[in-house]
Design a protein around this motif. Structure first.
Motif, PDB file in Angstrom:
ATOM      1  N   LEU A  41       0.863  -1.172   0.000  1.00 23.73           N
ATOM      2  CA  LEU A  41       0.000   0.000   0.000  1.00 23.73           C
ATOM      3  C   LEU A  41       0.902   1.225   0.000  1.00 23.73           C
ATOM      4  O   LEU A  41       1.706   1.401   0.917  1.00 23.73           O
ATOM      5  N   VAL A  42       0.788   2.036  -1.033  1.00 28.70           N
ATOM      6  CA  VAL A  42       1.541   3.284  -1.110  1.00 28.70           C
ATOM      7  C   VAL A  42       0.622   4.386  -0.605  1.00 28.70           C
ATOM      8  O   VAL A  42      -0.458   4.606  -1.163  1.00 28.70           O
ATOM      9  N   LEU A  43       1.043   5.047   0.476  1.00 28.66           N
ATOM     10  CA  LEU A  43       0.266   6.144   1.046  1.00 28.66           C
ATOM     11  C   LEU A  43       1.048   7.437   0.881  1.00 28.66           C
ATOM     12  O   LEU A  43       2.275   7.455   1.040  1.00 28.66           O
ATOM     13  N   ILE A  44       0.327   8.514   0.590  1.00 23.22           N
ATOM     14  CA  ILE A  44       0.938   9.817   0.333  1.00 23.22           C
ATOM     15  C   ILE A  44       0.209  10.883   1.147  1.00 23.22           C
ATOM     16  O   ILE A  44      -1.018  10.871   1.255  1.00 23.22           O
ATOM     17  N   ASN A  45       0.991  11.810   1.685  1.00 19.27           N
ATOM     18  CA  ASN A  45       0.420  13.003   2.296  1.00 19.27           C
ATOM     19  C   ASN A  45       0.036  13.923   1.139  1.00 19.27           C
ATOM     20  O   ASN A  45       0.906  14.408   0.427  1.00 19.27           O
ATOM     21  N   PRO A  46      -1.255  14.179   0.901  1.00 19.05           N
ATOM     22  CA  PRO A  46      -1.657  14.977  -0.256  1.00 19.05           C
ATOM     23  C   PRO A  46      -1.215  16.436  -0.174  1.00 19.05           C
ATOM     24  O   PRO A  46      -1.179  17.124  -1.190  1.00 19.05           O
ATOM     25  N   ASP A  47      -0.855  16.909   1.008  1.00 17.33           N
ATOM     26  CA  ASP A  47      -0.390  18.283   1.163  1.00 17.33           C
ATOM     27  C   ASP A  47       1.100  18.418   0.863  1.00 17.33           C
ATOM     28  O   ASP A  47       1.567  19.491   0.498  1.00 17.33           O
ATOM     29  N   ILE A  48       1.850  17.327   1.047  1.00 15.99           N
ATOM     30  CA  ILE A  48       3.298  17.324   0.808  1.00 15.99           C
ATOM     31  C   ILE A  48       3.622  16.011   0.101  1.00 15.99           C
ATOM     32  O   ILE A  48       3.925  15.002   0.724  1.00 15.99           O
ATOM     33  N   HIS A  49       3.526  16.001  -1.217  1.00 15.10           N
ATOM     34  CA  HIS A  49       3.642  14.765  -1.992  1.00 15.10           C
ATOM     35  C   HIS A  49       4.954  14.027  -1.787  1.00 15.10           C
ATOM     36  O   HIS A  49       5.031  12.828  -2.032  1.00 15.10           O
ATOM     37  N   GLN A  50       5.991  14.714  -1.336  1.00 15.27           N
ATOM     38  CA  GLN A  50       7.262  14.052  -1.094  1.00 15.27           C
ATOM     39  C   GLN A  50       7.184  13.102   0.101  1.00 15.27           C
ATOM     40  O   GLN A  50       8.034  12.227   0.249  1.00 15.27           O
ATOM     41  N   LEU A  51       6.209  13.284   0.954  1.00 16.59           N
ATOM     42  CA  LEU A  51       6.036  12.407   2.115  1.00 16.59           C
ATOM     43  C   LEU A  51       5.130  11.249   1.734  1.00 16.59           C
ATOM     44  O   LEU A  51       3.915  11.397   1.598  1.00 16.59           O
ATOM     45  N   SER A  52       5.747  10.098   1.538  1.00 14.69           N
ATOM     46  CA  SER A  52       4.999   8.898   1.174  1.00 14.69           C
ATOM     47  C   SER A  52       5.631   7.697   1.861  1.00 14.69           C
ATOM     48  O   SER A  52       6.761   7.764   2.358  1.00 14.69           O
ATOM     49  N   GLU A  53       4.898   6.615   1.879  1.00 16.95           N
ATOM     50  CA  GLU A  53       5.385   5.398   2.527  1.00 16.95           C
ATOM     51  C   GLU A  53       4.739   4.190   1.881  1.00 16.95           C
ATOM     52  O   GLU A  53       3.569   4.236   1.489  1.00 16.95           O
ATOM     53  N   GLU A  54       5.521   3.111   1.755  1.00 17.01           N
ATOM     54  CA  GLU A  54       5.007   1.828   1.278  1.00 17.01           C
ATOM     55  C   GLU A  54       4.802   0.921   2.484  1.00 17.01           C
ATOM     56  O   GLU A  54       5.747   0.636   3.214  1.00 17.01           O
ATOM     57  N   ILE A  55       3.582   0.468   2.655  1.00 20.67           N
ATOM     58  CA  ILE A  55       3.216  -0.404   3.773  1.00 20.67           C
ATOM     59  C   ILE A  55       3.037  -1.817   3.223  1.00 20.67           C
ATOM     60  O   ILE A  55       2.314  -2.026   2.245  1.00 20.67           O
ATOM     61  N   SER A  56       3.669  -2.775   3.876  1.00 24.22           N
ATOM     62  CA  SER A  56       3.507  -4.175   3.473  1.00 24.22           C
ATOM     63  C   SER A  56       2.779  -4.941   4.569  1.00 24.22           C
ATOM     64  O   SER A  56       2.602  -4.451   5.686  1.00 24.22           O
ATOM     65  N   CYS A  57       2.361  -6.132   4.248  1.00 27.55           N
ATOM     66  CA  CYS A  57       1.603  -6.974   5.155  1.00 27.55           C
ATOM     67  C   CYS A  57       2.158  -8.392   5.071  1.00 27.55           C
ATOM     68  O   CYS A  57       2.339  -8.915   3.968  1.00 27.55           O
ATOM     69  N   LYS A  58       2.457  -8.967   6.239  1.00 16.04           N
ATOM     70  CA  LYS A  58       3.022 -10.317   6.271  1.00 16.04           C
ATOM     71  C   LYS A  58       2.336 -11.143   7.360  1.00 16.04           C
ATOM     72  O   LYS A  58       1.994 -10.633   8.416  1.00 16.04           O
ATOM     73  N   GLU A  59       2.205 -12.424   7.070  1.00 16.78           N
ATOM     74  CA  GLU A  59       1.640 -13.361   8.046  1.00 16.78           C
ATOM     75  C   GLU A  59       2.787 -13.877   8.912  1.00 16.78           C
ATOM     76  O   GLU A  59       3.684 -14.559   8.428  1.00 16.78           O
ATOM     77  N   VAL A  60       2.784 -13.535  10.211  1.00 17.51           N
ATOM     78  CA  VAL A  60       3.877 -13.949  11.095  1.00 17.51           C
ATOM     79  C   VAL A  60       3.591 -15.290  11.764  1.00 17.51           C
ATOM     80  O   VAL A  60       4.515 -16.003  12.141  1.00 17.51           O
ATOM     81  N   ASN A  61       2.337 -15.598  11.947  1.00 13.83           N
ATOM     82  CA  ASN A  61       1.855 -16.894  12.445  1.00 13.83           C
ATOM     83  C   ASN A  61       0.562 -17.176  11.683  1.00 13.83           C
ATOM     84  O   ASN A  61      -0.061 -16.244  11.178  1.00 13.83           O
ATOM     85  N   PRO A  62       0.135 -18.420  11.611  1.00 12.37           N
ATOM     86  CA  PRO A  62      -1.096 -18.714  10.871  1.00 12.37           C
ATOM     87  C   PRO A  62      -2.260 -17.809  11.301  1.00 12.37           C
ATOM     88  O   PRO A  62      -2.629 -17.759  12.474  1.00 12.37           O
ATOM     89  N   GLY A  63      -2.761 -17.032  10.350  1.00  9.09           N
ATOM     90  CA  GLY A  63      -3.890 -16.143  10.612  1.00  9.09           C
ATOM     91  C   GLY A  63      -3.540 -14.856  11.333  1.00  9.09           C
ATOM     92  O   GLY A  63      -4.424 -14.061  11.641  1.00  9.09           O
TER      93      GLY A  63
END
Length: 96
Positions: A41-63
């Motif tokens: 998931l790429v999220l961006i601060n719409p007021d300051i486009h240079q501020l963005s972050e890529e969020i990932s999701c991982k399964e650390v234990n079943p479910g």
């Protein structure tokens, strides 16, 4: 859920986070550049486009799925969308 694939679960969880983040002033999009790379998931601060972050999701234990920053640090459980959005907003400098 049920017969959902791991990639499907990641996308669903990231889309849940995207919806809540957008309700809280961020702009975002779930992207997957290839089948060899998991979705993020790429999220961006719409007021300051240079501020963005890529969020990932991982399964650390079943479910038990967790959200991660682009640098690998844990944000929290994927089910704690409110806590995750608060943390992301702090990093991206969005207004309350």
């Amino acid at each position: 859920m049920g017969n959902e694939t791991p990639a499907g679960t990641m996308i669903r969880l990231l889309q849940n986070l995207q919806r809540r983040a957008e309700e809280n002033g961020l702009a975002g999009r779930v992207v997957q550049t290839s089948r060899a790379h998991p979705p993020v998931l790429v999220l961006i601060n719409p007021d300051i486009h240079q501020l963005s972050e890529e969020i990932s999701c991982k399964e650390v234990n079943p479910g038990d799925w967790w959200l991660y920053w682009s640098w690998g640090g844990q944000i929290g459980r994927a089910t704690d969308v409110t806590g995750a959005v608060a943390a992301i907003r702090r990093v991206l400098g969005t207004r309350p």
